[in-house]
Design a protein around this motif. Structure first.
Motif, PDB file in Angstrom:
ATOM      1  N   TRP A 187      67.688   6.111  -3.304  1.00  0.00           N
ATOM      2  CA  TRP A 187      68.254   5.181  -4.280  1.00  0.00           C
ATOM      3  C   TRP A 187      67.197   4.431  -5.075  1.00  0.00           C
ATOM      4  CZ3 TRP A 187      72.530   5.551  -6.525  1.00  0.00           C
ATOM      5  CH2 TRP A 187      73.023   4.506  -7.312  1.00  0.00           C
ATOM      6  N   ASN A 188      67.448   4.294  -6.364  1.00  0.00           N
ATOM      7  CA  ASN A 188      66.578   3.556  -7.267  1.00  0.00           C
ATOM      8  C   ASN A 188      67.205   2.194  -7.539  1.00  0.00           C
ATOM      9  OD1 ASN A 188      65.321   2.560  -9.714  1.00  0.00           O
ATOM     10  ND2 ASN A 188      64.486   4.614 -10.009  1.00  0.00           N
ATOM     11  N   GLU A 189      66.454   1.127  -7.352  1.00  0.00           N
ATOM     12  CA  GLU A 189      66.993  -0.235  -7.448  1.00  0.00           C
ATOM     13  C   GLU A 189      67.537  -0.577  -8.839  1.00  0.00           C
ATOM     14  OE1 GLU A 189      66.843  -3.053  -4.933  1.00  0.00           O
ATOM     15  OE2 GLU A 189      66.928  -1.236  -3.728  1.00  0.00           O
ATOM     16  N   THR A 190      67.126   0.145  -9.861  1.00  0.00           N
ATOM     17  CA  THR A 190      67.644  -0.156 -11.203  1.00  0.00           C
ATOM     18  C   THR A 190      69.141   0.127 -11.300  1.00  0.00           C
ATOM     19  OG1 THR A 190      67.121   2.073 -11.995  1.00  0.00           O
ATOM     20  CG2 THR A 190      65.448   0.375 -12.319  1.00  0.00           C
ATOM     21  N   ALA A 191      69.662   0.924 -10.385  1.00  0.00           N
ATOM     22  CA  ALA A 191      71.073   1.324 -10.453  1.00  0.00           C
ATOM     23  C   ALA A 191      71.943   0.607  -9.422  1.00  0.00           C
ATOM     24  CB  ALA A 191      71.192   2.828 -10.286  1.00  0.00           C
ATOM     25  N   ASN A 192      71.505  -0.556  -8.956  1.00  0.00           N
ATOM     26  CA  ASN A 192      72.262  -1.258  -7.919  1.00  0.00           C
ATOM     27  C   ASN A 192      73.714  -1.511  -8.302  1.00  0.00           C
ATOM     28  OD1 ASN A 192      70.302  -1.445  -5.933  1.00  0.00           O
ATOM     29  ND2 ASN A 192      69.426  -3.322  -6.768  1.00  0.00           N
ATOM     30  N   ALA A 193      73.960  -1.872  -9.561  1.00  0.00           N
ATOM     31  CA  ALA A 193      75.330  -2.193  -9.986  1.00  0.00           C
ATOM     32  C   ALA A 193      76.244  -0.982  -9.948  1.00  0.00           C
ATOM     33  CB  ALA A 193      75.314  -2.791 -11.393  1.00  0.00           C
ATOM     34  N   ALA A 194      75.659   0.207  -9.911  1.00  0.00           N
ATOM     35  CA  ALA A 194      76.440   1.438  -9.818  1.00  0.00           C
ATOM     36  C   ALA A 194      76.590   1.922  -8.386  1.00  0.00           C
ATOM     37  CB  ALA A 194      75.799   2.543 -10.658  1.00  0.00           C
ATOM     38  N   GLY A 195      75.681   1.471  -7.486  1.00  0.00           N
ATOM     39  CA  GLY A 195      75.798   1.998  -6.130  1.00  0.00           C
ATOM     40  C   GLY A 195      74.768   1.526  -5.137  1.00  0.00           C
ATOM     41  N   GLY A 196      74.330   0.269  -5.200  1.00  0.00           N
ATOM     42  CA  GLY A 196      73.205  -0.153  -4.378  1.00  0.00           C
ATOM     43  C   GLY A 196      73.497  -0.824  -3.044  1.00  0.00           C
ATOM     44  N   ILE A 197      74.743  -1.139  -2.746  1.00  0.00           N
ATOM     45  CA  ILE A 197      75.064  -1.977  -1.580  1.00  0.00           C
ATOM     46  C   ILE A 197      74.819  -1.251  -0.256  1.00  0.00           C
ATOM     47  CG2 ILE A 197      77.010  -3.021  -0.313  1.00  0.00           C
ATOM     48  CD1 ILE A 197      78.078  -3.977  -3.019  1.00  0.00           C
ATOM     49  N   MET A 198      74.275  -2.001   0.702  1.00  0.00           N
ATOM     50  CA  MET A 198      74.168  -1.561   2.097  1.00  0.00           C
ATOM     51  C   MET A 198      75.166  -2.360   2.914  1.00  0.00           C
ATOM     52  SD  MET A 198      71.682   0.741   2.426  1.00  0.00           S
ATOM     53  CE  MET A 198      71.117   0.655   4.144  1.00  0.00           C
ATOM     54  N   SER A 199      76.039  -1.663   3.646  1.00  0.00           N
ATOM     55  CA  SER A 199      77.046  -2.365   4.437  1.00  0.00           C
ATOM     56  C   SER A 199      77.369  -1.556   5.685  1.00  0.00           C
ATOM     57  CB  SER A 199      78.317  -2.607   3.600  1.00  0.00           C
ATOM     58  OG  SER A 199      79.218  -3.480   4.266  1.00  0.00           O
ATOM     59  N   ASN A 200      78.331  -2.034   6.462  1.00  0.00           N
ATOM     60  CA  ASN A 200      78.731  -1.346   7.687  1.00  0.00           C
ATOM     61  C   ASN A 200      80.245  -1.459   7.866  1.00  0.00           C
ATOM     62  OD1 ASN A 200      79.207  -3.968   8.739  1.00  0.00           O
ATOM     63  ND2 ASN A 200      77.147  -4.095   9.575  1.00  0.00           N
TER      64      ASN A 200
END
Length: 409
Positions: free
Chosen positions: A242-255
């Protein structure tokens, strides 16, 4: 009175026994899914009527460490992050800081698309409904796979060079770049980075205590997956992509624990456990109303008659019930998030391999049980399908290699 009490206790004990049997069946299904699709680790959560009734991890979070996968293991939820982006925009809309129909240029004056008319008219709603005209995945190579050095501002600038594949507002073509632009709108309106806004304004009040707005913000956490992908027919660990520039499209880490908390919040009409409503009914309606439709197969397993995108979620009907769903995929990991609001049902599947057949097997089996549909053996259906696909790929690969050998001669 004693007879009635004894009968009640008997019914209660039978109910508990049946619940245990169902839990064992789901345990067995997940274990078999791991084996069938060669997935090192899967975590599953089910919420019904406001209660988490299943929350477990299976297998290992990494083939390197062999550490177990559990319901607190962090996974990149990928495009399931898009629902958070749209919730953030809804919060800002409720605060009067933006409007869905505002032009993007109002907040990002330098923003342009290939066509001048579209540049002047594209709205925030257009950004998050996959209808701005860019084709499926168009522009993704600016951030995917990992390794590029473009900033968010670079990506915003470069959109003007992407020639649309479709006319404006006519077609649903899934696109990540527009969500990156939407994340920049959130940044410019709120003064917070996208990840900061998601953590402070959504995750914290909702009670998602162990999730992060980006992969880099979760680096210190030991209990997180490694990504895995099949190579020569066997899953191996691969680098996180993952590239941090695209967080709004898919950056979340969760469980699973936090994602079932998220599901509970959404099913409770976007209201937190302490009674705070984060999004107005008006904007909930916007988020979960069909904004751009797509086609539906004439014959499908859930008698679906409509399908399309709202804002941050795919919308459809399954056996007469409205379904809110999204999937997420990175190299080496895929996830699925499903809500059926009128049944107060939520199903979450997180994996550390890239087999969509695995999460579909689990989600469809659980969903069918609540819809009253007899066991359709989704494990066999998807297992057979994947076997045929792999055989076809192997045949094509052999033919391609054989053809290349003839060129060498």
């Amino acid at each position: 009175m004693k007879q009635k009490l004894s009968f009640f206790l008997l019914l209660l004990s039978v109910g508990i026994a049946n619940a245990q049997v169902e839990e064992k069946k789901l345990d067995e299904l997940v274990q078999n899914t791991l084996k069938t699709f060669d997935v090192p680790g899967i975590s599953v959560g089910v919420i019904k009527d406001g209660k988490v009734i299943y929350s477990k991890g299976f297998g290992v979070r990494s083939l390197n460490s062999k550490q177990p996968m559990d319901d607190t293991t962090l996974v990149g939820i990928a495009s399931n992050s898009k629902g958070f982006t749209c919730t953030a925009l809804a919060i800002l809309a409720d605060e009067g800081k933006l409007n869905w129909d505002d032009k993007v240029s109002k907040y990002i004056p330098e923003f342009q698309m290939y066509d001048s008319y579209v540049s002047q008219n594209v709205t925030i709603k257009d950004l998050v409904t996959h209808r701005a005209g860019l084709g499926l995945g168009q522009g993704d190579l600016m951030f995917f796979p990992e390794g590029g050095n473009l900033t968010v501002n670079d990506i915003v600038h470069n959109v003007r060079y992407l020639k649309p594949e479709n006319p404006f507002r006519t077609t649903l073509d899934y696109n990540n770049i527009m969500f990156i632009v939407a994340g920049e709108v959130i940044h410019r309106v709120s003064g917070l980075s996208w990840a900061e806004f998601i953590e402070q304004r959504i995750m914290k009040p909702v009670g998602m205590t162990s999730s992060f707005g980006s992969y880099n913000r979760a680096k210190a956490v030991a209990n997180k997956i490694d990504a895995h992908a099949p190579v020569d027919g066997k899953a191996i660990a691969v680098p996180h992509d993952w590239n941090e520039t695209a967080n709004a499209a898919g950056g979340i880490m969760s469980n699973i624990k936090d994602m079932t908390t998220w599901a509970e919040f959404l099913l409770n009409n976007f209201t937190t456990k302490d009674g705070k409503k984060l999004v107005s009914d008006k904007n909930v309606q916007q988020l979960w109303s069909l904004q751009i439709p797509s086609g539906v197969a004439a014959k499908n397993p859930y008698d679906t008659s409509f399908y399309g995108y709202g804002m941050g979620w795919f919308l459809s009907d399954v056996k007469g019930h409205k379904q809110i769903q999204h999937t997420g995929g990175l190299i080496g990991t895929v996830t699925q998030f499903t809500l059926i609001p009128d049944m107060k049902l939520g199903i979450v599947v997180l994996t550390n391999q890239q087999s969509g057949a695995a999460f579909n097997t689990i989600t469809n089996t659980v969903k069918d049980s609540y819809l009253g549909i007899a066991d359709r053996n989704w494990l066999k259906t998807y297992g057979d399908r994947m076997k045929k696909m792999e055989e076809s790929f192997d045949k094509q690969k052999k033919e391609a290699f054989a053809k290349s050998e003839t060129f060498k001669k």
